[in-house]
Design a protein around this motif. Structure first.
Motif, mmCIF file in Angstrom:
data_model
loop_
_atom_site.group_PDB
_atom_site.id
_atom_site.type_symbol
_atom_site.label_atom_id
_atom_site.label_comp_id
_atom_site.label_asym_id
_atom_site.label_seq_id
_atom_site.Cartn_x
_atom_site.Cartn_y
_atom_site.Cartn_z
ATOM 1 N N CYS A 8 0.497 -1.161 0.322
ATOM 2 C CA CYS A 8 -0.133 0.048 0.361
ATOM 3 C C CYS A 8 1.137 1.548 -0.354
ATOM 4 O O CYS A 8 2.106 0.748 0.974
ATOM 5 C CB CYS A 8 -1.117 0.285 1.499
ATOM 6 N N SER A 61 0.770 3.429 1.519
ATOM 7 C CA SER A 61 0.517 3.768 3.117
ATOM 8 C C SER A 61 2.289 3.206 3.875
ATOM 9 O O SER A 61 3.032 3.880 4.588
ATOM 10 C CB SER A 61 -0.885 3.643 3.721
ATOM 11 N N HIS A 74 0.050 -4.375 5.695
ATOM 12 C CA HIS A 74 -1.393 -4.065 6.722
ATOM 13 C C HIS A 74 -2.680 -5.487 5.465
ATOM 14 O O HIS A 74 -3.280 -4.833 5.917
ATOM 15 C CB HIS A 74 -1.695 -3.398 7.273
ATOM 16 N N GLU A 75 -2.244 -5.493 4.156
ATOM 17 C CA GLU A 75 -2.626 -6.277 3.650
ATOM 18 C C GLU A 75 -3.071 -7.192 3.530
ATOM 19 O O GLU A 75 -2.038 -8.076 2.994
ATOM 20 C CB GLU A 75 -2.534 -5.133 2.067
ATOM 21 N N CYS A 133 -7.410 -3.929 2.953
ATOM 22 C CA CYS A 133 -6.924 -2.470 2.945
ATOM 23 C C CYS A 133 -6.955 -1.446 2.411
ATOM 24 O O CYS A 133 -8.851 -1.095 2.354
ATOM 25 C CB CYS A 133 -5.059 -2.161 3.508
HETATM 26 ZN ZN ZN Z 1 -2.707 0.715 3.969
#
Ligand code: ZN
Ligand code: NAD
Ligand code: ZN
Length: 345
Positions: free
Chosen positions: A42, A44, A65-66, A152
């Motif tokens: 991501c 992020s 975080h995915e 996400c």
């Molecule tokens: Zn993300």
């Protein structure tokens, strides 16, 4: 001997990630140990490793975080997962459950929340631990690589679209057709909305067209707000901004129909955090500008269901963990169409 695992680790902001052998974590009470299968990359994560946001991530950091994977071991007291089950870990690692926001079903803004791959170690690793109560159950039949970005990009845009209040048959502007945006186009279509896609790269706009966007707006040309209002017969009822440029946030308001709502999702970072908006046009047209931060656990379950039922599918390219710094370099230049997913298994 203690067990170890391979992980991509950030030791210093701006230093890039290094592939290291680190101790394998043990699940504490209420936690599961996840054997990671895939992890989406991501934007992020790029913001995290470059230190774009305040506060900075907790170092040393394992981003990601995915996450999709299988339950390898159960901590004490975990009742709702079984060993071997398929599991997804989202950005919202944990929230307190007792503050005024958690109690109102707004756990996405819990002030005590922890973030996967930011304040807690994430999925750029062979294993990670996560609180079972915040993880998603994934059905047996799903493609674990294509499912990763739903954790996400999927849940975030799904919630952002819902928060515009746009109804079936109405127009939604999706501004920024990257990892988040290309999935947003699909949620919007599945929710019965008509999609106008906005980006600054032709390749991204063509991608949106292939995914069902009816109107394409190149924000580099002329007055993109006027163009979108004209092509949608008066402007979008809802809009989401997933772009990484403040200009896109300003322009989004000009794309709305009177009484429209825009959900701000993108987070360009500390050095690009300010915008200028016209007060009179917001007042006179009763425009709503709102923020939307990832999603609740209920949003996650709903977002997963869309994907599990084949209504939404991330357009992915798989890459090995070792390529992560090169992937970030390409992301920065806007060279990634869809999502890159790390194949960890
Ligand atoms: Zn993300
Ligand atoms: P990405 O790099 O895959 O996509 C960004 C897209 O924005 C690209 O297609 C790019 O061409 C486009 N873009 C850049 N400038 C633009 C402009 N002026 N107008 C229109 N489009 C423009 O990134 P991503 O993974 O989709 O993430 C997007 C942003 O969302 C990041 O800032 C990320 O940190 C943020 N994010 C926020 C949340 C949240 O909960 N609020 C969750 C996930 C990601
Ligand atoms: Zn809380």
């Amino acid at each position: 001997m203690n067990k170890t695992m391979k992980a991509a680790v950030l030791r210093r902001i701006g230093a890039g990630l290094a592939i290291e052998t680190v101790p394998r974590p043990d699940p504490g009470p209420g936690e599961v140990l996840v054997r990671v299968k895939a992890c989406g990359v991501c934007h992020s994560d790029l913001h995290a490793v470059e230190g774009d946001w305040t506060p900075h991530p907790t170092l040393p950091l394992i981003p990601g975080h995915e996450v999709t994977g299988h339950v390898e071991a159960l901590g004490e007291g975990v009742a709702d997962f079984n060993k071997g089950e398929r599991i997804g870990v989202p950005w919202m690692f944990w929230s307190c459950g007792i503050c005024e926001f958690c109690l109102q079903g707004m756990e996405t803004i819990c002030p005590r929340t922890e973030a996967t791959g930011y304040s807690k170690p994430g999925g750029y690793a062979e294993f990670m631990v996560a609180p079972a109560a915040f993880c998603g159950h994934l059905p047996e039949h799903v493609d674990m690589h294509a499912m990763a970005p739903i954790l996400c990009a999927g849940v975030t845009t799904y919630r952002g679209i819902k928060r515009t209040g746009a109804r079936p048959g109405q127009w939604l502007a999706v501004i920024g057709i990257g990892g988040l945006g290309h999935i947003a186009v699909q949620y919007a279509k599945a929710m019965g909305l008509r999609v106008a896609a906005v980006d600054v790269l032709t390749e991204k706009l063509n991608h949106a067209k292939r995914l069902g966007a009816e109107v394409l707006i190149d924000a580099r040309e002329g007055d993109p707000g006027a163009a979108l209002r004209e092509k949608s017969g008066g402007g979008a009822h809802g809009a989401i901004v997933t772009a990484v440029s403040p200009r896109a946030f300003e322009q989004s308001v000009t794309m709305l129909r009177p009484a429209g709502t825009v959900s701000y999702i993108g987070l360009p970072g500390r050095d690009a955090d300010q915008i200028r908006l016209s007060i009179s046009s917001i007042v006179n047209s009763e425009i709503t500008v709102r923020g939307s931060n990832v999603g609740t656990r209920q949003d996650l379950n709903e977002a997963i269901a869309f994907a599990a039922n084949g209504l939404v599918k991330a357009d992915i390219k798989t890459q090995p963990l070792e390529n992560i710094n090169a992937i970030f370099a390409r992301m920065k230049k806007g060279e990634i169409t869809g999502r890159v997913v790390l194949d960890i298994s």
